[in-house]
Design a protein around this motif. Structure first.
Motif, PDB file in Angstrom:
ATOM      1  N   ASP A 249       0.831  -1.190   0.000  1.00  0.00           N
ATOM      2  CA  ASP A 249       0.000   0.000   0.000  1.00  0.00           C
ATOM      3  C   ASP A 249       0.865   1.238   0.000  1.00  0.00           C
ATOM      4  OD1 ASP A 249      -1.548   2.057   2.135  1.00  0.00           O
ATOM      5  OD2 ASP A 249      -2.707   1.278   0.452  1.00  0.00           O
ATOM      6  N   LYS A 250       0.279   2.362  -0.354  1.00  0.00           N
ATOM      7  CA  LYS A 250       1.002   3.621  -0.373  1.00  0.00           C
ATOM      8  C   LYS A 250       1.643   3.923   0.965  1.00  0.00           C
ATOM      9  CE  LYS A 250      -0.254   7.631  -2.905  1.00  0.00           C
ATOM     10  NZ  LYS A 250      -1.277   8.595  -3.196  1.00  0.00           N
ATOM     11  N   HIS A 273      -8.609   7.462   4.254  1.00  0.00           N
ATOM     12  CA  HIS A 273      -7.375   7.526   3.481  1.00  0.00           C
ATOM     13  C   HIS A 273      -7.607   7.011   2.061  1.00  0.00           C
ATOM     14  CE1 HIS A 273      -3.118   6.839   2.402  1.00  0.00           C
ATOM     15  NE2 HIS A 273      -3.516   5.644   2.008  1.00  0.00           N
ATOM     16  N   TYR A 274      -8.378   5.944   1.951  1.00  0.00           N
ATOM     17  CA  TYR A 274      -8.644   5.351   0.636  1.00  0.00           C
ATOM     18  C   TYR A 274      -9.769   6.081  -0.091  1.00  0.00           C
ATOM     19  CZ  TYR A 274      -5.778   1.706   2.691  1.00  0.00           C
ATOM     20  OH  TYR A 274      -4.753   1.030   3.293  1.00  0.00           O
ATOM     21  N   ARG A 277      -8.766   9.053  -2.274  1.00  0.00           N
ATOM     22  CA  ARG A 277      -8.073   8.875  -3.549  1.00  0.00           C
ATOM     23  C   ARG A 277      -8.993   9.270  -4.704  1.00  0.00           C
ATOM     24  NH1 ARG A 277      -4.878   3.077  -2.725  1.00  0.00           N
ATOM     25  NH2 ARG A 277      -3.359   3.877  -1.221  1.00  0.00           N
ATOM     26  N   PRO A 278      -8.477  10.021  -5.672  1.00  0.00           N
ATOM     27  CA  PRO A 278      -9.329  10.482  -6.779  1.00  0.00           C
ATOM     28  C   PRO A 278     -10.060   9.349  -7.496  1.00  0.00           C
ATOM     29  CG  PRO A 278      -7.263  11.689  -6.794  1.00  0.00           C
ATOM     30  CD  PRO A 278      -7.120  10.618  -5.738  1.00  0.00           C
ATOM     31  N   ILE A 280     -11.220   6.659  -6.312  1.00  0.00           N
ATOM     32  CA  ILE A 280     -12.333   6.144  -5.516  1.00  0.00           C
ATOM     33  C   ILE A 280     -13.523   7.085  -5.591  1.00  0.00           C
ATOM     34  CG2 ILE A 280     -13.107   5.499  -3.215  1.00  0.00           C
ATOM     35  CD1 ILE A 280     -11.217   3.489  -4.477  1.00  0.00           C
ATOM     36  N   GLU A 404      -7.505  -0.798  -5.358  1.00  0.00           N
ATOM     37  CA  GLU A 404      -6.976   0.305  -4.564  1.00  0.00           C
ATOM     38  C   GLU A 404      -7.013   0.064  -3.061  1.00  0.00           C
ATOM     39  OE1 GLU A 404      -5.807   3.438  -5.528  1.00  0.00           O
ATOM     40  OE2 GLU A 404      -5.806   2.760  -7.590  1.00  0.00           O
ATOM     41  N   GLY A 466      -5.843   6.211 -11.136  1.00  0.00           N
ATOM     42  CA  GLY A 466      -5.333   5.729  -9.852  1.00  0.00           C
ATOM     43  C   GLY A 466      -3.851   5.994  -9.717  1.00  0.00           C
ATOM     44  N   LYS A 467      -3.436   6.530  -8.572  1.00  0.00           N
ATOM     45  CA  LYS A 467      -2.022   6.791  -8.323  1.00  0.00           C
ATOM     46  C   LYS A 467      -1.297   5.551  -7.827  1.00  0.00           C
ATOM     47  CE  LYS A 467      -2.575  11.694  -7.237  1.00  0.00           C
ATOM     48  NZ  LYS A 467      -2.389  12.741  -6.194  1.00  0.00           N
ATOM     49  N   SER A 475      -1.875  -2.611 -11.352  1.00  0.00           N
ATOM     50  CA  SER A 475      -2.297  -1.227 -11.548  1.00  0.00           C
ATOM     51  C   SER A 475      -2.244  -0.870 -13.014  1.00  0.00           C
ATOM     52  CB  SER A 475      -1.411  -0.283 -10.733  1.00  0.00           C
ATOM     53  OG  SER A 475      -0.074  -0.432 -11.108  1.00  0.00           O
TER      54      SER A 475
END
Length: 476
Positions: A249-250, A273-274, A277-278, A280, A404, A466-467, A475
């Protein structure tokens, strides 16, 4: 492929004969079948109100706006209980949450027959919505736990194909029961309620929260689920890497990608936190557009066919079912096709995201054209294509989230996405009813739906990159 060590299962399942050979009948497919049956009934229950709507409106003299409130009030509780259901599935397990929810919504389905006026219908529909709210997020959680990532799209697609199939089967059943009882719209609600109680009993008998808990589970299948082997089929190096690698995970938390519940929840970042994310929140807004079109179809399309296209009750059984059949095919096809495409080219996040974008834009464009076609037959045929395309994306919202979000946070994050989409379940029927009553324009109502769906798709296209995903190999 043989493995020297076998996992130990509770209750001695690891010692069962033939445990090292992949079983012919995988336990995970029995769990999927149980979920399929429950979701099918869920949508048969939900579709009943749309089919019975002309009778209810006539008996109680409701205006389109008043009945729009009755249809929409369902989502006041449905949306937040989608969020509650996801959290509860993480906390208490999907078996208990779905089982008790199915019992509750079956009781309130039967209670619909007791509706005696505007207020009583509102109360019953609020309770019905609360009970049905958890089903989508619990299903996503259950499939994410029980299926290896390479099969996740297929599993979610098949499970959710039960929802349009429930509408397809439920619509003619409701019509047939109403006809057989000389126009008694209450009878199908009572029948579906009784069937639901029986289905809930079956659910508790078949389903367990995790593969390790199931008495039917064999070690070979458990290794398949955990991504340690692919059964009898050969696996490419790319697939093996995606299934056997560790998920990073990040925030630096590592967990095995196959055994998705093995990550320690306390070591993971919080749910928000999740959600931040853009990809999501963009997925959530695209799902809102999906839900808007679906709810307009679910609640108002039968009335549109009767009031605007002159369909009678006998023909409504067929006309109301055909689009649902298209949706059932689309849901399964979308899950299978995207899984195969991901296995072939990789870039899972990109494949799944653009499947949503392209199909949702096409859905929006065609939905706006329904009032423009010349006949009822053409309108029904066009709606079948629309629902096929709409449901082709149906599994992808949940698989995008799975790329994600780690397992212990999956239900909660999926619940937030479901809550946002569930708001469309309140707004779409209400606004559609008000537009039809005051503007006397189905064209305007359908155009509003098309614009909202297209906007969600475009937002996902441009803001939903997704980053970071759980596994770099997956990914996009």
């Amino acid at each position: 492929m043989s493995v020297s060590t076998s996992p130990t299962l509770p209750g001695g399942s690891a010692a069962s004969r033939g445990g090292d050979r992949p079983p012919r009948l995988r336990t995970r497919w029995a769990v999927l079948a149980a979920d399929f049956m429950v979701l099918g009934l869920n949508y048969a229950d939900r579709a009943a109100i749309g089919v019975a709507a002309p009778y209810i409106i006539k008996e109680f003299g409701f205006s389109e706006t008043a009945f729009g409130w009755i249809l929409s009030i369902f989502a006041i509780s449905y949306a937040p209980f989608g969020l509650v259901g996801g959290w509860a599935a993480d906390r208490f397990g999907p078996r208990k949450v779905m089982g008790w929810a199915a019992l509750a919504w079956s009781v309130f389905t039967a209670a619909t027959a007791a509706g005696a006026g505007f207020v009583s219908f509102l109360i019953i529909r609020i309770l019905f919505g609360a009970a049905e709210g958890p089903q989508a997020t619990v299903t996503a959680k259950l499939m994410n736990t029980w299926f290896p990532r390479r099969e996740l799209g297929t599993a979610i697609g098949i499970a959710n194909a039960a929802t349009p199939l429930g509408g397809a089967v439920g619509t003619p059943i409701v019509v047939a029961v109403i006809q057989a009882t000389n126009g008694n719209w209450r009878a199908p609600f009572i029948i579906f309620g009784v069937i639901g109680v029986l289905f809930a009993v079956g659910w508790f008998a078949v389903v367990r929260d995790t593969p390790e808990q199931h008495p039917w589970m064999k070690p070979a299948e458990l290794r398949e689920i955990n991504g340690l082997e692919s059964g009898t089929a050969a696996t490419t190096d790319k697939d093996a890497g995606a299934e056997e690698g560790a998920a990073t995970d990040k925030a630096g938390t590592i967990g095995h990608t196959g055994n998705k519940e093995s990550e320690k929840s306390s070591a993971l970042p919080g749910m928000w936190h999740y959600v931040a994310r853009p990809v999501i929140w963009a997925t959530a807004l695209a799902y809102f557009g999906y839900a808007w079109i679906l709810n307009v179809f679910l609640t108002w399309f039968p009335t549109y066919l009767v009031a605007e296209r002159g369909i009678d009750l006998a023909h409504l059984a067929v006309a109301g079912s055909l689009p649902w059949i298209g949706g059932c095919i689309g849901m399964i096809a979308g899950g299978v096709a995207t899984d195969r495409l991901v296995r072939r080219i990789g870039a899972a996040a990109t494949v799944r995201r653009w499947t949503i974008v392209i199909c949702l834009i096409l859905t929006a464009a065609l939905f706006g054209c329904i009032p423009l076609v010349g006949s009822a037959v053409e309108a029904v045929a066009l709606m079948a294509v629309i629902i096929f395309l709409l449901y082709f994306t149906g599994a992808q919202y949940w698989t995008v989230i799975a790329e994600e979000v780690p397992g212990p946070r999956y239900g909660s994050v999926a619940g937030v996405v479901q809550f946002i989409a569930g708001c469309a379940g309140f707004l779409a029927p209400l606004i559609t009813g008000a537009v039809v009553e005051h503007a006397r324009s189905w064209t305007t109502a359908f155009t509003i739906a098309a614009v909202i769906a297209a906007a969600g798709a475009l937002l996902l296209a441009f803001a939903g990159r997704g980053k970071a995903a759980l596994d770099p190999a997956r990914s996009g």
